[in-house]
Design a protein around this motif. Structure first.
Motif, PDB file in Angstrom:
ATOM      1  N   ALA A 173     -13.199   8.767  -0.349  1.00  0.00           N
ATOM      2  CA  ALA A 173     -14.254   9.317   0.286  1.00  0.00           C
ATOM      3  C   ALA A 173     -15.313   9.298   1.270  1.00  0.00           C
ATOM      4  O   ALA A 173     -15.745   9.959   2.014  1.00  0.00           O
ATOM      5  N   SER A 174     -15.481   7.809   1.248  1.00  0.00           N
ATOM      6  CA  SER A 174     -16.384   7.273   2.353  1.00  0.00           C
ATOM      7  C   SER A 174     -15.742   6.954   3.691  1.00  0.00           C
ATOM      8  O   SER A 174     -16.425   6.458   4.581  1.00  0.00           O
ATOM      9  N   LYS A 175     -14.719   7.052   3.700  1.00  0.00           N
ATOM     10  CA  LYS A 175     -13.649   6.547   4.812  1.00  0.00           C
ATOM     11  C   LYS A 175     -13.788   5.271   5.367  1.00  0.00           C
ATOM     12  O   LYS A 175     -13.313   4.719   6.125  1.00  0.00           O
ATOM     13  N   GLN A 176     -14.278   4.323   4.339  1.00  0.00           N
ATOM     14  CA  GLN A 176     -14.399   3.120   4.470  1.00  0.00           C
ATOM     15  C   GLN A 176     -13.030   2.271   4.188  1.00  0.00           C
ATOM     16  O   GLN A 176     -13.249   1.020   4.500  1.00  0.00           O
ATOM     17  N   GLY A 177     -12.272   2.659   3.731  1.00  0.00           N
ATOM     18  CA  GLY A 177     -11.104   2.041   3.375  1.00  0.00           C
ATOM     19  C   GLY A 177     -11.019   1.505   2.074  1.00  0.00           C
ATOM     20  O   GLY A 177     -12.053   1.278   1.382  1.00  0.00           O
ATOM     21  N   ALA A 178      -9.858   0.753   1.491  1.00  0.00           N
ATOM     22  CA  ALA A 178      -9.856   0.016   0.273  1.00  0.00           C
ATOM     23  C   ALA A 178      -8.668  -0.475   0.135  1.00  0.00           C
ATOM     24  O   ALA A 178      -7.878  -0.796   0.972  1.00  0.00           O
ATOM     25  N   HIS A 179      -8.501  -1.788  -0.808  1.00  0.00           N
ATOM     26  CA  HIS A 179      -7.277  -2.327  -1.022  1.00  0.00           C
ATOM     27  C   HIS A 179      -7.094  -2.636  -2.387  1.00  0.00           C
ATOM     28  O   HIS A 179      -8.067  -2.821  -3.349  1.00  0.00           O
ATOM     29  N   ILE A 180      -5.741  -2.366  -2.849  1.00  0.00           N
ATOM     30  CA  ILE A 180      -5.396  -2.475  -4.193  1.00  0.00           C
ATOM     31  C   ILE A 180      -4.747  -3.780  -4.369  1.00  0.00           C
ATOM     32  O   ILE A 180      -3.535  -4.116  -3.648  1.00  0.00           O
ATOM     33  N   VAL A 181      -5.154  -4.637  -5.305  1.00  0.00           N
ATOM     34  CA  VAL A 181      -4.533  -6.046  -5.645  1.00  0.00           C
ATOM     35  C   VAL A 181      -3.912  -5.837  -6.991  1.00  0.00           C
ATOM     36  O   VAL A 181      -4.887  -5.680  -7.763  1.00  0.00           O
ATOM     37  N   THR A 182      -2.853  -6.211  -7.371  1.00  0.00           N
ATOM     38  CA  THR A 182      -2.236  -6.495  -8.536  1.00  0.00           C
ATOM     39  C   THR A 182      -1.793  -7.665  -8.747  1.00  0.00           C
ATOM     40  O   THR A 182      -1.024  -8.433  -8.025  1.00  0.00           O
ATOM     41  N   THR A 183      -2.353  -8.307  -9.908  1.00  0.00           N
ATOM     42  CA  THR A 183      -2.045  -9.531 -10.098  1.00  0.00           C
ATOM     43  C   THR A 183      -0.732  -9.604 -11.090  1.00  0.00           C
ATOM     44  O   THR A 183      -0.562  -8.957 -11.944  1.00  0.00           O
ATOM     45  N   THR A 184       0.130 -10.431 -10.229  1.00  0.00           N
ATOM     46  CA  THR A 184       1.624 -10.457 -11.032  1.00  0.00           C
ATOM     47  C   THR A 184       1.824 -11.940 -11.527  1.00  0.00           C
ATOM     48  O   THR A 184       1.001 -12.295 -12.005  1.00  0.00           O
ATOM     49  N   SER A 185       2.743 -12.258 -10.997  1.00  0.00           N
ATOM     50  CA  SER A 185       3.421 -13.850 -11.297  1.00  0.00           C
ATOM     51  C   SER A 185       4.362 -14.225 -10.817  1.00  0.00           C
ATOM     52  O   SER A 185       5.088 -13.329 -10.035  1.00  0.00           O
ATOM     53  N   THR A 186       4.633 -15.637 -10.827  1.00  0.00           N
ATOM     54  CA  THR A 186       5.748 -16.138 -10.152  1.00  0.00           C
ATOM     55  C   THR A 186       7.016 -15.618 -10.467  1.00  0.00           C
ATOM     56  O   THR A 186       7.877 -15.266  -9.877  1.00  0.00           O
ATOM     57  N   SER A 187       7.104 -15.182 -11.893  1.00  0.00           N
ATOM     58  CA  SER A 187       8.283 -14.275 -12.343  1.00  0.00           C
ATOM     59  C   SER A 187       8.634 -13.102 -11.699  1.00  0.00           C
ATOM     60  O   SER A 187       9.637 -12.585 -11.611  1.00  0.00           O
ATOM     61  N   GLY A 188       7.622 -12.538 -11.258  1.00  0.00           N
ATOM     62  CA  GLY A 188       7.438 -11.083 -10.058  1.00  0.00           C
ATOM     63  C   GLY A 188       8.611 -11.585  -8.753  1.00  0.00           C
ATOM     64  O   GLY A 188       9.020 -10.574  -8.278  1.00  0.00           O
ATOM     65  N   ILE A 189       8.743 -12.691  -8.502  1.00  0.00           N
ATOM     66  CA  ILE A 189       9.346 -12.921  -7.104  1.00  0.00           C
ATOM     67  C   ILE A 189      10.571 -14.154  -7.360  1.00  0.00           C
ATOM     68  O   ILE A 189      11.402 -14.311  -6.709  1.00  0.00           O
ATOM     69  N   LEU A 190      10.387 -14.873  -8.585  1.00  0.00           N
ATOM     70  CA  LEU A 190      11.273 -15.765  -8.735  1.00  0.00           C
ATOM     71  C   LEU A 190      11.798 -15.826 -10.308  1.00  0.00           C
ATOM     72  O   LEU A 190      11.387 -16.440 -11.093  1.00  0.00           O
ATOM     73  N   PRO A 191      12.783 -14.833 -10.926  1.00  0.00           N
ATOM     74  CA  PRO A 191      13.040 -14.770 -12.168  1.00  0.00           C
ATOM     75  C   PRO A 191      13.546 -16.059 -12.841  1.00  0.00           C
ATOM     76  O   PRO A 191      14.036 -16.950 -11.842  1.00  0.00           O
ATOM     77  N   GLY A 192      13.361 -16.040 -14.000  1.00  0.00           N
ATOM     78  CA  GLY A 192      14.273 -17.533 -14.444  1.00  0.00           C
ATOM     79  C   GLY A 192      13.261 -18.218 -15.417  1.00  0.00           C
ATOM     80  O   GLY A 192      13.445 -19.219 -15.749  1.00  0.00           O
TER      81      GLY A 192
END
Length: 171
Positions: free
Chosen positions: A1-20
């Motif tokens: 609403a303020s037109k300032q922008g925003a950023h969404i960060v989700t904390t994942t894990s190494t498992s999210g990019i390197l399964p195993g």
């Protein structure tokens, strides 16, 4: 609403990019979290909202003591589980327990847990740079490269469709 922008960060894990990791449900959830940030980035591309998937790696934290914060009705019956290689802390302790000399880490990542303040700075830098991925430990590079290379090597060679096969249902 303020037109300032925003950023969404989700904390994942190494498992999210390197399964195993050996923890299938956990890995699927983390892969989904990474995919969500990638898809949101695409869907929000014409806005002033950025997205990042934060992959922290081993970070010195109190996560091993999180059970103490649960309401009694939701507490687990047994002691909290600790992931292999994790450095649990004693209740109220300010530093990880020392490992026995014979239990040397199997991975250089486990030998170098990061300070939360350093990790927080990496997240802030990632937000300011609008990085899609914020990977806190460079030790993951070889695994990420191997995974990307395997994907690229698995792709079939491109062959354009003959014009007669384009009937309006191919984009």
């Amino acid at each position: 609403a303020s037109k300032q922008g925003a950023h969404i960060v989700t904390t994942t894990s190494t498992s999210g990019i390197l399964p195993g990791s050996g923890a299938g449900i956990y890995t699927v959830a983390k892969i989904a979290a990474v995919g969500l940030m990638e898809e949101l980035r695409h869907e929000l591309r014409n806005t002033n909202i950025g997205t990042s998937a934060f992959i922290p790696g081993l970070t010195t934290s109190e996560i091993g003591n999180s059970e103490r914060n649960r309401p009694d009705s939701l507490k687990n019956d047994g002691p909290p589980a600790v992931a292999p290689g994790a450095q649990p802390r004693a209740a109220g302790a300010g530093a990880p327990r020392a490992r026995p000399a014979a239990a040397a880490p199997a991975s250089p990542i486990l030998a170098r847990p990061q300070d939360p303040v350093v990790v927080a700075r990496l997240v802030l830098d990632g937000i300011l740079n609008n990085d899609l991925f914020i990977v806190a430990q460079p030790e993951y590079r070889a695994g990420v490269e191997a995974r990307c290379n395997a994907l690229l090597e698995s792709m079939v060679a491109y062959k354009p469709l003959p014009p007669e096969l384009y009937k309006g249902n191919v984009y």
